[in-house]
Scaffold this motif. Structure first.
Motif, PDB file in Angstrom:
ATOM      1  N   LEU A 266      27.461  39.382  48.717  1.00 41.21           N
ATOM      2  CA  LEU A 266      28.008  37.829  48.093  1.00 41.21           C
ATOM      3  C   LEU A 266      29.342  37.715  48.439  1.00 41.21           C
ATOM      4  O   LEU A 266      30.076  38.390  48.138  1.00 41.21           O
ATOM      5  N   GLY A 267      29.369  36.359  48.958  1.00 37.35           N
ATOM      6  CA  GLY A 267      30.972  36.086  49.108  1.00 37.35           C
ATOM      7  C   GLY A 267      31.569  35.653  47.773  1.00 37.35           C
ATOM      8  O   GLY A 267      30.937  35.048  46.925  1.00 37.35           O
ATOM      9  N   MET A 268      32.709  36.086  47.548  1.00 39.21           N
ATOM     10  CA  MET A 268      33.347  35.810  46.533  1.00 39.21           C
ATOM     11  C   MET A 268      34.356  34.543  46.579  1.00 39.21           C
ATOM     12  O   MET A 268      35.109  34.301  47.344  1.00 39.21           O
TER      13      MET A 268
ATOM     14  N   LEU B 247      26.877  30.310  39.532  1.00 40.11           N
ATOM     15  CA  LEU B 247      28.115  31.114  38.654  1.00 40.11           C
ATOM     16  C   LEU B 247      27.487  32.632  38.673  1.00 40.11           C
ATOM     17  O   LEU B 247      26.263  33.140  38.750  1.00 40.11           O
ATOM     18  N   MET B 248      28.580  33.562  38.496  1.00 37.52           N
ATOM     19  CA  MET B 248      28.394  34.881  38.654  1.00 37.52           C
ATOM     20  C   MET B 248      28.945  35.636  37.332  1.00 37.52           C
ATOM     21  O   MET B 248      29.947  35.149  36.524  1.00 37.52           O
TER      22      MET B 248
ATOM     23  N   VAL C 219      32.663  48.369  34.510  1.00 36.22           N
ATOM     24  CA  VAL C 219      32.694  47.220  35.677  1.00 36.22           C
ATOM     25  C   VAL C 219      34.086  47.306  36.443  1.00 36.22           C
ATOM     26  O   VAL C 219      35.023  47.922  36.122  1.00 36.22           O
ATOM     27  N   SER C 220      34.016  46.864  37.772  1.00 32.72           N
ATOM     28  CA  SER C 220      35.179  46.833  38.632  1.00 32.72           C
ATOM     29  C   SER C 220      36.002  45.398  38.089  1.00 32.72           C
ATOM     30  O   SER C 220      35.221  44.343  38.157  1.00 32.72           O
ATOM     31  N   ARG C 221      37.068  45.552  38.109  1.00 36.99           N
ATOM     32  CA  ARG C 221      38.062  44.681  37.792  1.00 36.99           C
ATOM     33  C   ARG C 221      38.536  43.765  39.026  1.00 36.99           C
ATOM     34  O   ARG C 221      39.272  42.515  38.964  1.00 36.99           O
ATOM     35  N   ASP C 222      38.740  44.668  40.250  1.00 39.87           N
ATOM     36  CA  ASP C 222      39.531  44.161  41.303  1.00 39.87           C
ATOM     37  C   ASP C 222      38.843  43.838  42.406  1.00 39.87           C
ATOM     38  O   ASP C 222      39.110  43.779  43.539  1.00 39.87           O
ATOM     39  N   THR C 223      37.245  44.089  42.205  1.00 39.00           N
ATOM     40  CA  THR C 223      36.496  43.662  43.321  1.00 39.00           C
ATOM     41  C   THR C 223      35.204  42.985  42.649  1.00 39.00           C
ATOM     42  O   THR C 223      35.046  42.803  41.490  1.00 39.00           O
ATOM     43  N   ALA C 224      34.354  42.247  43.487  1.00 40.89           N
ATOM     44  CA  ALA C 224      33.340  41.501  43.067  1.00 40.89           C
ATOM     45  C   ALA C 224      32.029  42.299  43.175  1.00 40.89           C
ATOM     46  O   ALA C 224      31.011  41.718  42.737  1.00 40.89           O
ATOM     47  N   ALA C 225      32.233  43.695  43.415  1.00 40.79           N
ATOM     48  CA  ALA C 225      31.136  44.306  43.559  1.00 40.79           C
ATOM     49  C   ALA C 225      30.004  44.428  42.406  1.00 40.79           C
ATOM     50  O   ALA C 225      28.815  44.572  42.689  1.00 40.79           O
ATOM     51  N   THR C 226      30.546  44.398  41.151  1.00 43.51           N
ATOM     52  CA  THR C 226      29.739  44.688  39.927  1.00 43.51           C
ATOM     53  C   THR C 226      28.984  43.170  39.404  1.00 43.51           C
ATOM     54  O   THR C 226      28.380  43.181  38.478  1.00 43.51           O
TER      55      THR C 226
END
Length: 433
Positions: free
Chosen positions: A105-107, A131-132, A145-152
């Motif tokens: 998914l593109g952020m 919305l994510m 959860v990851s805070r510096d990537t959109a992986a989660t």
């Protein structure tokens, strides 16, 4: 020669003012576009230098920038899923095309949006921004959860037509046991209490609790009770048995002194709970902590179950979804139950004006903006997410019309210089004649 440089400078002026006219037209056209960020045009002079006694005009260079960090006014609406940022930060979104096609998914990010579930339950805007958020447990726990990537992060999906059950995992007992029953002449009959709870499949089950006084002190009250618990789902009962001794001191009279389990799980004095293994899993039974005022009490008064509480709910259907200021997407069911479905973080970058604009008032990070970080709503440098609201355009019509007038005059003046240079060159040509 100077006349040639004057013409070139004026051509540069025409080009620069044409660029400014483009930004003005975009700003005015989007004066009513929610979430639009106005674009500005800055002029920089170009210095070429001068020869012996002659000046060489350099002209002007135009550069444009979108002012993303300027906040628009918040306009209220009637939809709970009309969202806007109050303060710094943005909402994490992705493209409906990416969601439909699967894969990575593109952020993207946006300041505002009117979200609604589509036919597949995906929460999206009309122009395709999804919305994510992070999926949560019913009490709002997201786990790691990851805070510096959109992986989660995941696209938010709302299944409005599927019934949902919420099993009970916590039961709290608040009651008084009559102290006089622990005397040698007190009644030996057990005091019964039934507490209903909700099973994993939405069924209504029950805990049958019996409080039996222990009359072990021949000279007075023993202040001790035996508690047995049966479960309607369990084949073997009782599922737990424990002995409660109450304090009789002046400071803590009536409060729990100690709890000793004789069967089942041990008592946790720190939390005041006893884990019960019922037919559908585990329920934490709160009976109170030593010397505290909550939970079980023993005073010279009647048996009074005054505060029995539990979580969970029967099977219900979704009736409403709202996003609170902490970013939790809360679902309300027709049974009255309210639970968390997702948590929407707030995206922030070091340089908001370095973001690259996309269609539909969305932005993506760039080397100029710096990497993004996902904050909790209202935490760190970010603001809060506001429901029932949209952010209006940052265009100021009066200001843009003023810029339009000055741009028109500047363009006309540059055109006049070109005309003048042309006339001067014509005069030079006439000398030969």
């Amino acid at each position: 020669m100077s006349m040639s440089s004057a013409m070139n400078a004026s051509v540069a002026g025409l080009s620069a003012n044409s660029s400014r006219l483009g930004t003005i037209s975009d700003n005015i056209a989007n004066a009513s576009t929610f979430g639009y960020k106005r674009v500005t045009t800055e002029f920089d002079s170009m210095v070429v230098g001068s020869g012996a006694g002659l000046y060489t005009a350099g002209g002007v260079r135009a550069s444009t920038q979108r002012i993303v960090d300027q906040e628009g006014a918040i306009v209220t609406s009637s939809s709970a899923l009309d969202l806007a940022m109050s303060g710094r930060g943005m909402l994490p979104v992705t493209s409906i095309t990416d969601v439909t096609n699967g894969g990575t998914l593109g952020m993207m990010m946006t300041r505002t949006g009117s979200f609604a579930p589509d036919a597949n339950g995906v929460l999206r805007t009309a122009n395709g921004l999804v919305l994510m958020g992070w999926p949560t447990t019913a009490d709002g726990d997201t786990g790691a959860v990851s805070r510096d990537t959109a992986a989660t992060l995941q696209p938010i999906r709302i299944d409005a037509n599927t019934p949902v059950g919420d099993p009970t995992t916590e039961v709290s007992l608040g009651l008084n046991l009559p102290a006089t029953e622990t005397r040698p002449d007190g009644s030996t009959a057990a005091l019964p209490l039934r507490v209903e709870y909700f099973g994993n499949l939405g069924t209504t089950e029950s805990l049958d609790i019996r409080f039996t006084p222990v009359q072990s002190n021949p000279d007075g009250m023993s202040n001790t009770w035996t508690v047995e618990i049966d479960d309607s789902q369990s084949a073997t009962n009782p599922i737990a048995t424990f002995t409660v001794t109450f304090d009789s001191s002046q400071a803590n009279g009536g409060a729990i002194q100690s709890v000793v389990a004789t069967s089942g799980a041990a008592y946790d004095a720190a939390s005041g709970t006893i884990p019960l293994t019922v037919g559908g899993g585990q329920i934490d039974l709160f009976v109170g902590t030593p010397t505290s005022s909550g939970g079980l009490k023993q005073l010279a008064a009647g048996f009074s179950p005054s505060n029995i509480a539990k979580n969970g709910s029967p099977v219900g259907k979704l009736v409403n979804v709202e996003l609170d200021e902490q970013g939790f997407l809360m679902a309300t069911y027709d049974t009255g139950a309210v639970k968390s479905l997702y948590k929407v973080p707030v995206v922030d970058v070091p340089n908001l004006n370095g973001l690259v604009a996309q269609e539909g008032q969305a932005f993506v990070a760039s080397p100029e903006s710096g990497g993004f970080y996902l904050w909790d709503s209202g935490d760190g440098p970010t603001g809060t997410i506001t429901g029932y609201a949209r952010e209006s355009s940052t265009t100021d019509i009066a200001q843009e019309l003023t810029y339009l007038i000055t741009t028109q005059r500047a363009y006309s003046s540059n055109a006049k210089i070109i005309q003048t240079v042309d006339e001067m060159l014509q005069e030079t040509t006439n000398i030969k004649r």
